[in-house]
Design an enzyme around this catalytic site. Sequence first.
Site, PDB file in Angstrom:
ATOM      1  N   ASN A   7      20.355  -8.731   8.759  1.00 20.86           N
ATOM      2  CA  ASN A   7      18.916  -8.702   8.467  1.00 20.86           C
ATOM      3  C   ASN A   7      18.750  -9.302   7.068  1.00 20.86           C
ATOM      4  O   ASN A   7      18.986  -8.638   6.066  1.00 20.86           O
ATOM      5  CB  ASN A   7      18.426  -7.245   8.505  1.00 20.86           C
ATOM      6  CG  ASN A   7      16.975  -7.124   8.085  1.00 20.86           C
ATOM      7  OD1 ASN A   7      16.259  -8.118   7.977  1.00 20.86           O
ATOM      8  ND2 ASN A   7      16.535  -5.894   7.836  1.00 20.86           N
ATOM      9  N   TRP A   8      18.349 -10.565   7.041  1.00 18.04           N
ATOM     10  CA  TRP A   8      18.262 -11.260   5.738  1.00 18.04           C
ATOM     11  C   TRP A   8      17.006 -10.919   4.963  1.00 18.04           C
ATOM     12  O   TRP A   8      16.851 -11.360   3.827  1.00 18.04           O
ATOM     13  CB  TRP A   8      18.355 -12.783   5.959  1.00 18.04           C
ATOM     14  CG  TRP A   8      19.743 -13.259   6.238  1.00 18.04           C
ATOM     15  CD1 TRP A   8      20.901 -12.553   6.088  1.00 18.04           C
ATOM     16  CD2 TRP A   8      20.134 -14.559   6.709  1.00 18.04           C
ATOM     17  NE1 TRP A   8      21.986 -13.331   6.440  1.00 18.04           N
ATOM     18  CE2 TRP A   8      21.534 -14.557   6.826  1.00 18.04           C
ATOM     19  CE3 TRP A   8      19.427 -15.717   7.048  1.00 18.04           C
ATOM     20  CZ2 TRP A   8      22.256 -15.675   7.256  1.00 18.04           C
ATOM     21  CZ3 TRP A   8      20.135 -16.823   7.478  1.00 18.04           C
ATOM     22  CH2 TRP A   8      21.535 -16.804   7.579  1.00 18.04           C
ATOM     23  N   LYS A   9      16.084 -10.210   5.594  1.00  8.44           N
ATOM     24  CA  LYS A   9      14.830  -9.828   4.922  1.00  8.44           C
ATOM     25  C   LYS A   9      14.174 -11.078   4.327  1.00  8.44           C
ATOM     26  O   LYS A   9      14.269 -12.156   4.910  1.00  8.44           O
ATOM     27  CB  LYS A   9      15.105  -8.733   3.881  1.00  8.44           C
ATOM     28  CG  LYS A   9      15.951  -7.593   4.464  1.00  8.44           C
ATOM     29  CD  LYS A   9      16.050  -6.388   3.597  1.00  8.44           C
ATOM     30  CE  LYS A   9      16.917  -5.338   4.280  1.00  8.44           C
ATOM     31  NZ  LYS A   9      17.011  -4.085   3.559  1.00  8.44           N
ATOM     32  N   HIS A  93      11.479  -1.279  11.107  1.00 10.94           N
ATOM     33  CA  HIS A  93      12.317  -1.192   9.905  1.00 10.94           C
ATOM     34  C   HIS A  93      11.576  -0.385   8.840  1.00 10.94           C
ATOM     35  O   HIS A  93      10.364  -0.483   8.700  1.00 10.94           O
ATOM     36  CB  HIS A  93      12.641  -2.600   9.382  1.00 10.94           C
ATOM     37  CG  HIS A  93      13.702  -2.560   8.320  1.00 10.94           C
ATOM     38  ND1 HIS A  93      13.403  -2.245   7.021  1.00 10.94           N
ATOM     39  CD2 HIS A  93      15.040  -2.754   8.385  1.00 10.94           C
ATOM     40  CE1 HIS A  93      14.539  -2.250   6.321  1.00 10.94           C
ATOM     41  NE2 HIS A  93      15.540  -2.565   7.126  1.00 10.94           N
ATOM     42  N   GLU A 163      19.004   4.156  10.524  1.00 15.55           N
ATOM     43  CA  GLU A 163      19.050   3.689   9.137  1.00 15.55           C
ATOM     44  C   GLU A 163      18.384   4.719   8.223  1.00 15.55           C
ATOM     45  O   GLU A 163      17.161   4.687   8.034  1.00 15.55           O
ATOM     46  CB  GLU A 163      18.300   2.360   8.994  1.00 15.55           C
ATOM     47  CG  GLU A 163      18.880   1.222   9.795  1.00 15.55           C
ATOM     48  CD  GLU A 163      18.603  -0.114   9.112  1.00 15.55           C
ATOM     49  OE1 GLU A 163      19.560  -0.797   8.751  1.00 15.55           O
ATOM     50  OE2 GLU A 163      17.423  -0.446   8.914  1.00 15.55           O
ATOM     51  N   GLY A 169      19.912  -0.372   0.939  1.00 17.26           N
ATOM     52  CA  GLY A 169      19.859  -1.149  -0.302  1.00 17.26           C
ATOM     53  C   GLY A 169      20.248  -0.366  -1.542  1.00 17.26           C
ATOM     54  O   GLY A 169      20.012  -0.811  -2.659  1.00 17.26           O
ATOM     55  N   SER A 205      23.565   0.230   3.478  1.00 18.42           N
ATOM     56  CA  SER A 205      24.676  -0.034   2.544  1.00 18.42           C
ATOM     57  C   SER A 205      26.027  -0.198   3.246  1.00 18.42           C
ATOM     58  O   SER A 205      27.063   0.247   2.728  1.00 18.42           O
ATOM     59  CB  SER A 205      24.744   1.061   1.466  1.00 18.42           C
ATOM     60  OG  SER A 205      23.562   1.057   0.699  1.00 18.42           O
TER      61      SER A 205
HETATM   62  P1  PGA Z   1      21.320  -2.746   3.329  1.00 18.26           P
HETATM   63  O1  PGA Z   1      20.055  -2.945   4.284  1.00 18.26           O
HETATM   64  O2  PGA Z   1      22.534  -3.137   4.121  1.00 18.26           O
HETATM   65  O3  PGA Z   1      21.068  -3.621   2.150  1.00 18.26           O
HETATM   66  O4  PGA Z   1      21.344  -1.295   2.961  1.00 18.26           O
HETATM   67  C1  PGA Z   1      20.098  -2.552   5.635  1.00 18.26           C
HETATM   68  C2  PGA Z   1      18.777  -2.774   6.304  1.00 18.26           C
HETATM   69  O5  PGA Z   1      17.740  -2.652   5.642  1.00 18.26           O
HETATM   70  O6  PGA Z   1      18.713  -3.089   7.507  1.00 18.26           O
END
Ligand code: PGA
Length: 245
Positions: A7-9, A93, A163, A169, A205
């Site tokens: 998920n590159w956001k 999300h 999640e 993050g 993470s």
């Molecule tokens: P992260 O994000 O791996 O940076 O914690 C995961 C996500 O938001 O899907």
Amino acid sequence: MNYCIANWKMNKTISESINFLEEFKKKDLQNIKSKIILCPSFTSLKILETHVTGTKIELGAQNVHQNKRGAYTGEISVGMLKEIECEWVILGHSERRQYFLEEDVIINDKMNTVIENDLKPILCIGENESQRNKNETFNILESQLTTALSNINLSSNMLIAYEPVWAIGTGLSASFDQIHEVVNWISQFLLQEFSLKVPILYGGSVSAVNCESIISLESVSGFLIGTSALDVNEFSRICSIVNER
Ligand code: PGA
């Protein structure tokens, strides 16, 4: 089957996305048994289609609108995604819930539109820190799942990603025991309430360091990866560790 989803956001321009993918294809992932899905920005989605041709890599969007067309400035429809052969869509999300006020009823509408149009949803659920501290984790997950999945012609062509918001993050993944407990609870709940058996992924993470122990859990079928999926070496390390399971 295990899944590694990037998920590159709101990261990577078109050229950065192509560079990543071309580098990624050079990695030794020939005998890949798991499914790799890249979810880039909408601007990169179409062009990446040509770069994944002939590979086992699939593409997903990070969002879609619940209505099929109309006056919704700035939005993207399922028809637009289908035309560019995008197969997957991330829904629910926590960043969409937090910053774009997407509530479970909207997620339910989106789930419905996505499934009716033969796209495959990756439904994200998870509690925040204060909910966990107040022992509300299972109530929150129950209400997210119950609303998001109600009155839908459910198929097994979907994924659930657990999640925990506090792990996204932050560099602080949920512990092995926490993931084990929650993912088992989710799979039992889906079976009891919806007669549904679908792969359940973990996100929050995930890194090349912690992914090996998490994927050793029988109930975890892969990862939804944010930060670690931005770096081609880190992401391919995770993919090869998952592939060995
Ligand atoms: P992260 O994000 O791996 O940076 O914690 C995961 C996500 O938001 O899907």
